[in-house]
Design a protein around this motif. Structure first.
Motif, PDB file in Angstrom:
ATOM      1  N   LEU A  67       0.861  -1.173   0.000  1.00 51.64           N
ATOM      2  CA  LEU A  67       0.000   0.000   0.000  1.00 51.64           C
ATOM      3  C   LEU A  67       0.896   1.220   0.000  1.00 51.64           C
ATOM      4  O   LEU A  67       1.968   1.230   0.610  1.00 51.64           O
ATOM      5  N   GLY A  68       0.464   2.240  -0.710  1.00 50.84           N
ATOM      6  CA  GLY A  68       1.278   3.447  -0.807  1.00 50.84           C
ATOM      7  C   GLY A  68       2.108   3.502  -2.081  1.00 50.84           C
ATOM      8  O   GLY A  68       2.756   4.502  -2.362  1.00 50.84           O
ATOM      9  N   THR A  69       2.097   2.422  -2.865  1.00 48.85           N
ATOM     10  CA  THR A  69       2.802   2.450  -4.158  1.00 48.85           C
ATOM     11  C   THR A  69       2.155   3.535  -5.033  1.00 48.85           C
ATOM     12  O   THR A  69       0.941   3.608  -5.117  1.00 48.85           O
ATOM     13  N   PRO A  70       2.969   4.398  -5.667  1.00 46.33           N
ATOM     14  CA  PRO A  70       2.369   5.458  -6.483  1.00 46.33           C
ATOM     15  C   PRO A  70       1.587   4.889  -7.670  1.00 46.33           C
ATOM     16  O   PRO A  70       2.003   3.904  -8.281  1.00 46.33           O
ATOM     17  N   LEU A  71       0.469   5.536  -7.953  1.00 43.91           N
ATOM     18  CA  LEU A  71      -0.397   5.105  -9.043  1.00 43.91           C
ATOM     19  C   LEU A  71       0.366   5.013 -10.362  1.00 43.91           C
ATOM     20  O   LEU A  71       0.213   4.067 -11.133  1.00 43.91           O
ATOM     21  N   ARG A  72       1.235   5.997 -10.603  1.00 47.82           N
ATOM     22  CA  ARG A  72       2.001   6.020 -11.852  1.00 47.82           C
ATOM     23  C   ARG A  72       2.845   4.752 -12.011  1.00 47.82           C
ATOM     24  O   ARG A  72       2.910   4.169 -13.089  1.00 47.82           O
ATOM     25  N   GLU A  73       3.478   4.322 -10.908  1.00 47.66           N
ATOM     26  CA  GLU A  73       4.318   3.118 -10.958  1.00 47.66           C
ATOM     27  C   GLU A  73       3.472   1.884 -11.279  1.00 47.66           C
ATOM     28  O   GLU A  73       3.881   1.024 -12.074  1.00 47.66           O
ATOM     29  N   ILE A  74       2.300   1.809 -10.676  1.00 44.92           N
ATOM     30  CA  ILE A  74       1.444   0.643 -10.921  1.00 44.92           C
ATOM     31  C   ILE A  74       1.037   0.590 -12.394  1.00 44.92           C
ATOM     32  O   ILE A  74       1.118  -0.462 -13.040  1.00 44.92           O
ATOM     33  N   ILE A  75       0.657   1.740 -12.926  1.00 38.12           N
ATOM     34  CA  ILE A  75       0.173   1.753 -14.317  1.00 38.12           C
ATOM     35  C   ILE A  75       1.314   1.552 -15.321  1.00 38.12           C
ATOM     36  O   ILE A  75       1.211   0.731 -16.228  1.00 38.12           O
ATOM     37  N   TYR A  76       2.421   2.278 -15.120  1.00 38.00           N
ATOM     38  CA  TYR A  76       3.466   2.261 -16.154  1.00 38.00           C
ATOM     39  C   TYR A  76       4.474   1.134 -15.977  1.00 38.00           C
ATOM     40  O   TYR A  76       4.937   0.559 -16.952  1.00 38.00           O
ATOM     41  N   GLU A  77       4.832   0.822 -14.717  1.00 38.83           N
ATOM     42  CA  GLU A  77       5.872  -0.205 -14.547  1.00 38.83           C
ATOM     43  C   GLU A  77       5.283  -1.600 -14.457  1.00 38.83           C
ATOM     44  O   GLU A  77       5.833  -2.556 -14.992  1.00 38.83           O
ATOM     45  N   HIS A  78       4.175  -1.729 -13.778  1.00 32.21           N
ATOM     46  CA  HIS A  78       3.611  -3.071 -13.617  1.00 32.21           C
ATOM     47  C   HIS A  78       2.630  -3.417 -14.738  1.00 32.21           C
ATOM     48  O   HIS A  78       2.731  -4.491 -15.329  1.00 32.21           O
TER      49      HIS A  78
END
Lengths: 444, 154
Positions: A258-269
């Motif tokens: 929890l707390g992972t930035p939204l951008r990282e979830i969308i672009y990296e994962h």
């Protein structure tokens, strides 16, 4: 790039993980064995200390919820596992039930033990045919090995589990509607108070917990509260299953702190947006949660982080919309969903949820008037906080925030008109829940 | 109205619950499993089995969308048109089905083989666009996959 963490999802890619031998080989039922040898107070305490928050949408601390149950039972206590997953965008519980049903059974037994319950119900969404079969088979296996039923693992404790199939009503994911449904009635939410911990199923003390929440518990029992708190944020510890859907290259479930930035979830994962297109908006936690604009992509995905952008964590169901998305059509579609699913009990919700899609269809068809936007916001204001259950809010918020955050799109559509014919109501979502009573024509 | 085997299942189910009325939904499921849909007579029959006034069963059957209040075809194609599927072109899938089968949502083909409905979020957003056929899910649909799927149905 941060790696995914495999706790709740550790068996997702393992062949035959739904069978008890594979599950046990991979450390399954160890949490249960340990929990049954602790006192009830100790189990509640460790879950409280872990800071685990419910994964069904509201984010209430699980251990605290358990502690609301009476300490000395005068009536039977019940645990209900809410497996009625239906919040648009959410698909984590179905995955758990289908691929790792024993992890849910383990969590349910521990949860039931923690609230002094001898009988737990699993309210499984009616559509989950495979999930129901897997869960039924797992339950029989667990019973045969002494993890469900009498004298659990030789400790003298008795806890049984009954599976219950829903029948296609989103509202039954609301905890009091779920209990009504379980009693064999229409899923009409109950006024609160009384709260379920005092008056739940059959008028007895009841706790309702989400699937993912319960699946997390055995790991906390096994590894301790400090271990759990070493991940995530202070106010939202641990990991969760983020479900990413819509305009991304790799839709799917990603277990991350929890707390992972939204951008990282969308672009990296999730692999970013197809064709390198820009993002227009993101629904962060299921269709009820207020939409985010592209400027909000650095928001940390936890309860506090989303509050800073006036949204909610919800179920961690991220729906990505690229720059080509028609926000008016999306809003209309969401509104039709809430109209279809309103139980019809409270006037503001029943009527408001019907007027909203009508007005939105008019706008979408190019027949809108500028004052329609304020009319929509006024309908929202008359629904919010004026209904028995949170459904009224859930139906109003996406409309309010889509308009306030993308008002220019709506105004533009109204100004130019679409030039297209009126699309009329979408088939099958015409008349709300009571449409079931209208006979539908069978072709000759 | 139902087979002896199904009746045994129904009796076992009723016995499992602390209160008999809880068995309304499970018994409706079991009756529909065998009859394919829940006619008013079938609903009355469930009321009789549970010792309830018929209205207590009718009000439940009418509230829940999975209970078929009219006959459906052998294969009930339930296409999700909610937001995650919509963003991934569920509209095209629905169009393709309509074109192929010549029926609109809410209708059944003359040979009773197919019925089509649009449904709300199936919790298959990671595999959008998705549909449910009877109780099974078909995910990551494209018009090609749809055609192949329909062709393979027995």
């Amino acid at each position: 790039m941060a790696e995914q963490i495999r706790i709740i999802s550790k068996n997702f890619e393992v062949p035959n993980a739904e069978t008890i031998d594979v599950f046990i080989e991979r450390g399954g039922y160890e949490g249960l064995k340990k929990a049954l040898r602790l006192t009830v107070e100790e189990v509640v305490e460790v879950v409280k200390a872990s800071g685990l928050r419910g994964r069904g949408g509201a984010g209430f601390p699980t251990g605290v919820k358990w502690s609301f149950m009476p300490k000395e039972p005068k009536k039977p206590h019940y645990l209900c596992c809410n497996a009625d997953e239906g919040e648009p965008g959410t698909f984590k519980d179905r995955k758990i039930i289908e691929t790792d049903p024993h992890s849910l059974i383990e969590g349910i037994i521990i949860g039931a033990y923690a609230i002094r319950s001898k009988l737990a119900f699993v309210y499984v969404r009616g559509e989950f045919g495979l999930g129901y079969r897997r869960l039924s088979a797992a339950l029989e296996e667990a019973r045969a090995r002494g993890f469900v039923g009498q004298n659990l693992d030789g400790t003298g404790h008795d806890i049984d589990i009954i599976l219950y199939r829903g029948a296609g009503a989103y509202i039954c994911g609301e905890e009091t509607a779920l209990m009504e449904s379980l009693e064999g009635k229409r899923g009409y939410p109950r006024p609160k108070p009384p709260f379920p911990a005092g008056y739940g199923v059959y008028g007895c003390p009841t706790t309702v917990n989400n699937v993912e929440t319960l699946c997390t518990v055995p790991h906390i029992i096994k590894h301790g509260a400090d271990w759990y708190r070493s991940m995530g944020t202070k106010a939202s510890p641990g990991t969760t299953l983020f479900g990413v859907s819509g305009h991304v290259n790799r839709p799917g479930l990603y277990e991350l702190p929890l707390g992972t930035p939204l951008r990282e979830i969308i672009y990296e994962h999730a692999g970013g947006v197809p064709g390198g297109r820009k993002i227009k908006g993101v629904i962060p936690g299921g269709s009820s949660t207020p939409i985010l604009t592209a400027e909000m992509l650095d928001t940390p995905m936890d309860h506090d982080g989303l509050r800073t952008v006036s949204s909610l964590f919800g179920t961690g169901a991220i729906i990505v919309m690229d720059e080509t998305t028609d926000i008016v059509a999306v809003t209309r579609r969401i509104a039709e969903f809430y109209h279809h699913e309103s139980c019809g009990q409270c006037t503001p919700c029943r009527e408001g949820s019907g007027w909203i899609p009508q007005i939105l269809r008019r706008i979408e068809a190019g027949q809108g008037r500028m004052e329609d936007l304020d009319l929509l916001l006024s309908i929202c204001a008359n629904m919010e906080g004026r209904t028995i259950c949170p459904f009224g809010d859930a139906a109003a918020w996406p409309i309010r925030y889509n308009i306030s955050r993308f008002r220019a799109d709506f105004e533009e559509r109204i100004r130019r008109g679409s030039g297209l014919p009126d699309p009329g109501p979408v088939p099958g979502v015409l008349g709300g829940r009571r449409a079931d009573l209208i006979p539908v024509q069978v072709s000759a | 109205m139902v087979s002896e085997e199904q009746l045994t299942k129904i009796r076992d189910t009723i016995a499992r619950f602390p209160q008999k009325r809880s068995a309304v939904l499970p018994v409706l499921h079991l009756v529909q499993e065998e009859l394919g849909w829940l006619s008013p007579q079938a609903q009355d029959y469930v009321a009789e089995l549970l010792g309830l006034p018929p209205i207590k069963v009718h009000e439940v059957a009418s509230f829940y969308t999975l209970f078929n209040k009219k006959p459906v075809g052998r294969y009930h194609l339930q296409v999700c048109t909610n937001i995650a599927c919509m963003l991934r072109n569920s509209g095209e899938i629905l169009q393709a089905i309509q074109k192929k089968l010549g029926i609109k949502p809410g209708e059944t083909t003359a040979d009773q083989r197919f019925s089509v409905s649009t449904v709300e979020c199936l919790a298959a957003c990671g595999g959008a666009p998705a549909m449910q056929v009877n109780s099974d899910y078909v995910e990551n649909l494209s018009t090609e996959r749809l055609t192949a799927y329909l062709a393979e149905l027995p």
